[in-house]
Motif scaffolding. Structure first.
Motif, short mmCIF file in Angstrom:
data_model
loop_
_atom_site.label_atom_id
_atom_site.label_comp_id
_atom_site.label_asym_id
_atom_site.label_seq_id
_atom_site.Cartn_x
_atom_site.Cartn_y
_atom_site.Cartn_z
N PRO A 159 0.83 -1.21 0.00
CA PRO A 159 0.00 0.00 0.00
C PRO A 159 0.86 1.26 0.00
CG PRO A 159 0.04 -1.01 2.18
CD PRO A 159 0.73 -1.96 1.26
N GLU A 160 0.29 2.32 -0.51
CA GLU A 160 1.01 3.59 -0.55
C GLU A 160 1.09 4.21 0.84
OE1 GLU A 160 -0.73 6.20 -3.36
OE2 GLU A 160 -0.33 4.90 -5.10
N LYS A 161 2.19 4.89 1.10
CA LYS A 161 2.37 5.59 2.36
C LYS A 161 1.68 6.95 2.31
CE LYS A 161 6.90 3.52 3.36
NZ LYS A 161 8.33 3.81 3.65
N ASN A 162 1.17 7.38 3.46
CA ASN A 162 0.63 8.72 3.53
C ASN A 162 1.76 9.70 3.88
OD1 ASN A 162 1.09 8.48 6.32
ND2 ASN A 162 -1.04 7.93 6.75
N LYS A 163 1.41 10.95 4.11
CA LYS A 163 2.44 11.97 4.36
C LYS A 163 3.20 11.74 5.65
CE LYS A 163 -0.85 15.21 6.48
NZ LYS A 163 -1.42 16.60 6.39
N PHE A 164 2.67 10.88 6.52
CA PHE A 164 3.35 10.57 7.78
C PHE A 164 4.19 9.30 7.68
CE2 PHE A 164 -0.68 12.71 8.86
CZ PHE A 164 -0.17 13.87 9.43
N GLY A 165 4.27 8.72 6.47
CA GLY A 165 5.04 7.50 6.27
C GLY A 165 4.32 6.24 6.70
N ARG A 166 3.01 6.36 6.95
CA ARG A 166 2.21 5.21 7.36
C ARG A 166 1.17 4.91 6.29
NH1 ARG A 166 2.65 8.31 12.15
NH2 ARG A 166 0.55 9.15 11.86
#
Length: 323
Positions: A159-166
């Motif tokens: 899955p793609e990471k969000n802006k927080f790296g999660r």
């Protein structure tokens, strides 16, 4: 019921955290030490109970507090009959078939390894132990102490990471009809199907968190969502059959006696014809709510206050703090 002496020796000062059925008279438990304060880690016990007539054979392995955080448990038949306990960090302990203790940990930490970060669930499918974890990791215990990844990134991308790296995707649970018909899910509506060769994402009508999966004897897949909501379907045909409003999601869902059984620390329910119902059960049965396991024609219900076995006709107490 096991004897008062065995209850006091193996269970007193601990509570049942996980359970698994090996056969109609053989049961496994993960026990957590009862401790006071959030800064104290409990010791863990892996316990095997074999009950035959008026006799009981109990084996116990104890693990220090630094081992087996958020332990998960499954009873497997292949490559040999054993209980397999897996920790969040990939540590593994097994019990049965002449061995009792640590096994090689699941390799994790790098892309391409069986687990990339952590182990969230273990399940028995076609007799083997399967484990899923964050970033859509999936692996199978193919031999004693050996794990192989099933996360083919050509069909199961991370899955793609969000802006927080999660990420709000990734696997928390796994279940299967067979080794070529497996469902894994977690995160916000992140559900995938494995046909033995490749993965396909299921188009589900929800972005709620996936908490449990049960492959039913009616050929349908039941997915427990946050707040006790339930989704039912298969492949790419799904519908929400119950909108929940519970504080806790279901911890376990199993198929037994032509229906789905669901439990959490708050109780036990059934699903029939797409409807969630609250069965009439004795108080001493309800007190064992928390975990469910099915095998060899019996269902085991176990929780904070004890364990009881259902053969489809009657409930038989196995162990209880009231012993």
């Amino acid at each position: 019921m096991i004897s008062k002496e065995n209850w006091e020796e193996f269970f007193l000062g601990y509570h049942i955290y996980k359970c698994a059925v090996a056969s109609k008279n053989h049961f496994y438990f993960v026990l957590l030490e009862l401790v006071e304060g959030n800064d104290i880690s409990p010791r863990k016990r892996l316990v095997s109970i074999i009950v035959e007539d008026d006799d009981e054979v109990i084996s116990c392995a104890e693990y220090d507090s630094e081992y087996f955080d958020l332990a998960r448990l499954a009873s497997v038949q292949k490559p040999t009959q054993q209980a397999v306990m897996v920790a969040l960090d990939g540590d593994v302990a097994v019990m049965g078939s002449g061995f009792n203790g640590f096994e090689d940990s699941i390799p994790l930490g790098k892309p391409g390894l069986p687990l990339e970060t952590s182990a969230h669930a273990v399940a028995s499918i076609d007799g083997y132990a399967y484990v899923v974890g964050a970033w859509r990791s999936v692996c199978r215990r193919s031999a004693l102490g050996q794990w192989e990844t099933l996360a083919d990134r050509s069909s199961l991308p991370k899955p793609e990471k969000n802006k927080f790296g999660r990420s709000n995707q990734g696997f928390k649970v796994i279940a299967g009809f067979s080794s070529s018909d497996i469902y894994a899910g977690g995160g916000e509506g992140d559900l995938w199907h494995y046909n033995g060769e490749k993965w396909n994402r299921c188009a589900v009508p929800t972005n709620m968190y996936i908490e449990t999966i049960c492959c039913g004897g009616d050929g349908l897949v039941y997915v427990g969502l946050q707040s006790g909501s339930i989704m039912q379907g298969r492949n790419n045909k799904w519908k929400l059959v119950h909108k929940g409003d519970m504080t806790l999601p279901f911890q376990d869902m199993v198929w037994f006696q032509d229906k789905v059984w669901c439990t959490s620390d708050y109780g036990i329910w059934t699903i029939e014809n797409g409807k969630l119902t609250d069965p009439l059960l004795p108080a001493e049965v309800r007190s064992c709510s928390g975990n469910l396991s099915v095998n060899d024609g019996v269902m085991l219900l176990a929780g904070m206050y004890g364990a009881t076995v259902f053969d489809g006709i009657k409930w038989m107490p196995l162990c209880s703090e009231l012993t």
